[in-house]
Design a protein around this motif. Structure first.
Motif, PDB file in Angstrom:
ATOM      1  N   LEU A  12      -6.684   4.418  -2.807  1.00 52.99           N
ATOM      2  CA  LEU A  12      -6.563   3.134  -2.120  1.00 52.99           C
ATOM      3  C   LEU A  12      -5.673   2.166  -2.910  1.00 52.99           C
ATOM      4  N   ALA A  13      -5.901   2.086  -4.214  1.00 51.56           N
ATOM      5  CA  ALA A  13      -5.080   1.204  -5.062  1.00 51.56           C
ATOM      6  C   ALA A  13      -3.619   1.632  -5.034  1.00 51.56           C
ATOM      7  N   TYR A  16      -2.057   0.492  -1.618  1.00 49.26           N
ATOM      8  CA  TYR A  16      -1.765  -0.949  -1.560  1.00 49.26           C
ATOM      9  C   TYR A  16      -0.651  -1.325  -2.523  1.00 49.26           C
ATOM     10  N   VAL A  19       2.773  -0.140  -1.073  1.00 46.32           N
ATOM     11  CA  VAL A  19       3.184  -0.983   0.056  1.00 46.32           C
ATOM     12  C   VAL A  19       3.669  -2.333  -0.460  1.00 46.32           C
ATOM     13  N   ALA A  20       2.908  -2.943  -1.376  1.00 44.89           N
ATOM     14  CA  ALA A  20       3.285  -4.255  -1.905  1.00 44.89           C
ATOM     15  C   ALA A  20       4.613  -4.192  -2.665  1.00 44.89           C
ATOM     16  N   GLY A  58       3.525   4.314   0.556  1.00 47.88           N
ATOM     17  CA  GLY A  58       2.227   3.670   0.349  1.00 47.88           C
ATOM     18  C   GLY A  58       1.330   3.780   1.568  1.00 47.88           C
ATOM     19  N   LEU A  62      -2.487   5.175   1.998  1.00 49.37           N
ATOM     20  CA  LEU A  62      -3.561   4.477   2.713  1.00 49.37           C
ATOM     21  C   LEU A  62      -4.148   5.365   3.813  1.00 49.37           C
ATOM     22  N   SER A  65      -6.512   7.683   2.212  1.00 53.76           N
ATOM     23  CA  SER A  65      -7.755   7.022   1.790  1.00 53.76           C
ATOM     24  C   SER A  65      -8.750   6.903   2.932  1.00 53.76           C
TER      25      SER A  65
END
Length: 132
Positions: A12-13, A16, A19-20, A58, A62, A65
């Motif tokens: 999950l980390a 994110y 993507v960021a 990313g 996700l 996840s």
């Protein structure tokens, strides 16, 4: 159970974060690259394109996840792609020398995380098989 929580949390980390980081590069272009300076419009275009690709990568993390159990094969492939990026940085280092210190730090992360993901990848699948 600890391996499952670690796997889920890291996947999950990773999603994110990618993507960021990808969107950051899309929005800021050359300004998002430490030490890049005025690299020009061609490099800006390339960086924004790869930023979008990294954001999509990313989204892949996700998606993983949200699967139950987390698919080990997909985690291993995604980790392998990340490791390939680290090898690209090492090739650049060999050909052109040391980049900005932040890029060196990123290389260390890119070399360290894939083995961890590969080790954790089948944690949830194994637990599901043991329960069933």
């Amino acid at each position: 159970m600890a391996r499952i929580k670690a796997l889920r949390g890291l996947v999950l980390a990773m999603g994110y974060a990618c993507v960021a980081i990808g969107l950051y590069h899309v929005l800021l272009g050359n300004a998002s690259i430490p030490g890049a300076g005025a690299a020009g419009t061609t490099i800006d275009s390339l960086g924004r394109f790869f930023g979008a690709i990294f954001a999509g990568y990313g989204i892949g993390w996700l998606w993983v996840s949200r699967q139950s159990p987390v698919p080990a094969t997909v985690v291993r492939w995604l980790a392998g792609v990340f490791l390939l990026g680290a090898f690209g940085r090492l090739l650049s280092l060999a050909v052109h020398g040391w980049p900005h210190w932040f890029q060196v730090a990123l290389t260390a992360v890119e070399l360290a995380l894939p083995p961890l993901f590969i080790w954790l990848a089948d944690a949830e699948e194994k637990a599901s098989r043991a329960e069933g």
